[in-house]
Enzyme design. Structure first.
Site, PDB file in Angstrom:
ATOM      1  N   LYS A 188       5.396  19.474  50.505  1.00 51.55           N
ATOM      2  CA  LYS A 188       6.650  18.273  50.990  1.00 51.55           C
ATOM      3  C   LYS A 188       7.181  18.602  50.016  1.00 51.55           C
ATOM      4  CE  LYS A 188       7.282  13.686  52.129  1.00 51.55           C
ATOM      5  NZ  LYS A 188       6.275  12.049  51.869  1.00 51.55           N
TER       6      LYS A 188
ATOM      7  N   SER B  67       8.114   9.552  56.153  1.00 50.74           N
ATOM      8  CA  SER B  67       9.044  10.900  55.659  1.00 50.74           C
ATOM      9  C   SER B  67       8.703  12.089  56.285  1.00 50.74           C
ATOM     10  CB  SER B  67       8.923   9.670  54.306  1.00 50.74           C
ATOM     11  OG  SER B  67       7.655  10.265  53.439  1.00 50.74           O
TER      12      SER B  67
ATOM     13  N   SER C 164       3.807   7.369  55.570  1.00 50.56           N
ATOM     14  CA  SER C 164       4.559   8.975  55.516  1.00 50.56           C
ATOM     15  C   SER C 164       4.257  10.110  56.312  1.00 50.56           C
ATOM     16  CB  SER C 164       5.150   9.002  54.907  1.00 50.56           C
ATOM     17  OG  SER C 164       6.824   8.033  54.538  1.00 50.56           O
TER      18      SER C 164
HETATM   19  N1  GLN Z   1       8.591   4.357  56.506  1.00 52.08           N
HETATM   20  C1  GLN Z   1       7.804   3.745  55.633  1.00 52.08           C
HETATM   21  C2  GLN Z   1       9.328   2.928  54.327  1.00 52.08           C
HETATM   22  O1  GLN Z   1      10.703   4.220  54.522  1.00 52.08           O
HETATM   23  C3  GLN Z   1       7.099   4.133  54.930  1.00 52.08           C
HETATM   24  C4  GLN Z   1       7.504   5.483  53.724  1.00 52.08           C
HETATM   25  C5  GLN Z   1       6.445   6.164  52.730  1.00 52.08           C
HETATM   26  O2  GLN Z   1       5.754   6.529  53.173  1.00 52.08           O
HETATM   27  N2  GLN Z   1       6.941   6.738  52.095  1.00 52.08           N
HETATM   28  O3  GLN Z   1       8.323   2.818  53.274  1.00 52.08           O
END
Ligand code: GLN
Length: 485
Positions: free
Chosen positions: A80, A155, A179
């Site tokens: 990532k 994400s 994410s």
């Molecule tokens: N989708 C969640 C957010 O937007 C989690 C993001 C993540 O785990 N980095 O905060």
């Protein structure tokens, strides 16, 4: 050579040791495939062919010398883009870091390099990990390999899509509210968020520091256990990392031990919000798990209803503070200053941060600054911390009755690209079942209900939640589950 789609970490290891193929040949084959397949999936932001092939050669030299190689030697991985790999770009999918090259290796990367893993490239993501669909990337939207009109989740959408589309055998992601697990579920791969403190975050671009963890996305639960066993451990560079000894059962679970674990189904997670397809798939998984001889019973986590609002106070508060370091002067965005250069320091901040950050990041900085400001601090931030404690206590109480908790990962399967971009609240709901674990610091794994390859169905995953530092329990159940799936 074996088809790329059939490869797992285990199979690569055996193939290399038995000299069926070399690490160099394997790596090359991955790049050839990425060239065609990634034109449509768009999982990678950047590739490192030269570095990857050189690393693969080192693995081949070790094998030729008769040296014993570890399980990850020669294993092609996607990383990532918010994790630092020295000498490679680390943009976190933000214009703010468009020109940034990592100056050092994250601790997880150091460990994987020592284990001989091969990094094919950096994977797309929502900007600074804020999002659930990878549509918040400043550079491109990744597609779900099962249906190119749908999102891969986020994400860590690039990481999940790369593994699901066989453009990597394993990947690293980060998980602040879901994410790793949500994109794993939407793409039909396995995703593990370790316990808070199990894996060092040194060299991860921070989003919300009391919630962030790094973890693997893989094709099998067994592979997730292998990657986790390499990246875990205390690190002097991350004060929140802890020294925990994991026993043999992490990699070699025994059915007789697994059968003794009791699983709880929290009724609050099965009441509303889930679509019928997802519900049906999860129920099938529960039946399969029961058939292993594991006791399953209903439990309650009464404060679940407050989790989403609690997360959306604490997370932006920490985001606003972590994003403060990106002033546009450090990390080289100054190159991008426009002709009408601002003359004052404040002017530079306005211009750089206004143009460098996307809409979602700016939304969260504003939310976070608001809940932390004097006058609102007690009403929002301090209160959310108290609620966070209640949520943690719910889990503590539940774990007096059961050893593992089973829940859905996300209320729906992969949604259409663009479907939720105009409604942030709808997007935020994607993580309703996963963010509770980040608030409580617990480990969770997303496991696909079945093999979706070659079917027209959309993948669905279920989540197993373990006690703190009991990754072995959830990985163990998962490994036996995938044998009978
Ligand atoms: N989708 C969640 C957010 O937007 C989690 C993001 C993540 O785990 N980095 O905060």
């Amino acid at each position: 050579m074996t088809l790329l789609k059939d490869l797992t970490i285990k199979k690569i290891h055996d193939g290399l040791v038995n000299k069926e193929f070399t690490a160099f040949e394997l790596t090359k084959e991955f790049f050839d495939y990425i060239e065609t397949r990634d034109a449509e999936v768009q999982a990678y932001l950047s590739l490192d062919k030269v570095g990857a092939l050189a690393a693969a050669e080192q693995v081949d030299i070790a094998i030729a010398k008769g040296e014993e190689i570890g399980m990850l030697a020669g294993v092609p991985m996607a990383i990532k883009d918010n994790l630092l790999v020295k000498g490679l770009p680390a943009t976190a999918a933000s214009k703010m870091l468009e020109n940034y090259t990592a100056a050092y290796d994250a601790t997880v990367i150091k460990k994987l390099k020592e284990a001989g893993a091969i990094f094919l490239g950096k994977a797309n993501m929502d900007e600074f990990a804020m999002g659930s669909s990878t549509e918040n990337s400043a550079f491109k939207a990744t597609k779900n390999p099962h249906d190119l009109e749908r999102v891969p989740g986020g994400s860590s959408g690039g990481s999940a899509a790369a593994v699901a589309a066989h453009m990597a055998v394993a990947a690293l992601g980060t998980d602040t509210g879901g994410s790793i697990r949500q994109p794993a579920s939407l793409c039909g791969v396995v995703g593990l968020k370790p316990t808070y403190g199990a894996v060092s975050r040194s060299g991860a671009i921070a989003m919300a520091s009391s919630l962030d963890q790094i973890g693997p996305l893989t094709k099998t639960v067994e592979d997730a256990a292998i990657v986790f066993s390499v990246i875990k451990g205390k690190d002097p560079l991350d004060a929140t990392s802890v020294d925990v000894v994991y026993g043999d059962e992490l990699l070699n679970p025994k059915l007789e031990d697994i059968k003794k674990l009791r699983i709880g189904l929290p009724k609050e997670y099965f009441i509303e919000g889930m679509d019928d397809y997802t519900k049906g798939e999860i129920n099938k998984a529960i039946e399969k798990i029961k058939s292993l001889g594991i006791e399953v019973k209903e439990i309650s986590l009464p404060n679940t209803k407050h989790a989403l609002s609690c997360y959306y106070i604490i997370m932006p508060a920490e985001v606003s503070s972590n994003m403060a370091r990106f002033d546009g002067i450090r990390y080289s965005r100054l190159d991008a200053l426009q002709e009408n250069e601002p003359k004052t320091l404040l002017g530079i901040y306005h211009e750089q941060r206004g143009q460098g950050f996307g809409k979602e990041v700016r939304r969260r900085i504003m939310l976070g600054t608001y809940v932390l400001s004097s006058g609102y601090y007690d009403a929002y931030y301090a209160k959310a911390q108290k609620v966070r404690k209640l949520i943690k206590e719910d889990f503590d109480n539940a774990f007096k009755e059961v050893d593992v908790i089973l829940t859905p990962v996300s209320p729906t399967a992969a949604f259409k690209i663009g479907e939720k971009t105009s409604d942030p609240l709808q997007m935020y709901l994607s993580d309703i079942f996963t963010l509770t674990l980040n608030l409580a610091g617990l480990p969770g794994i997303s496991i696909p209900v079945k093999q979706y390859e070659g079917t027209s169905e959309l993948p669905v995953g279920f989540q197993l939640v373990g006690k703190a530092f009991r990754e072995a329990d959830i990985l163990g159940i998962g490994q036996f589950y995938e044998r009978i799936r």
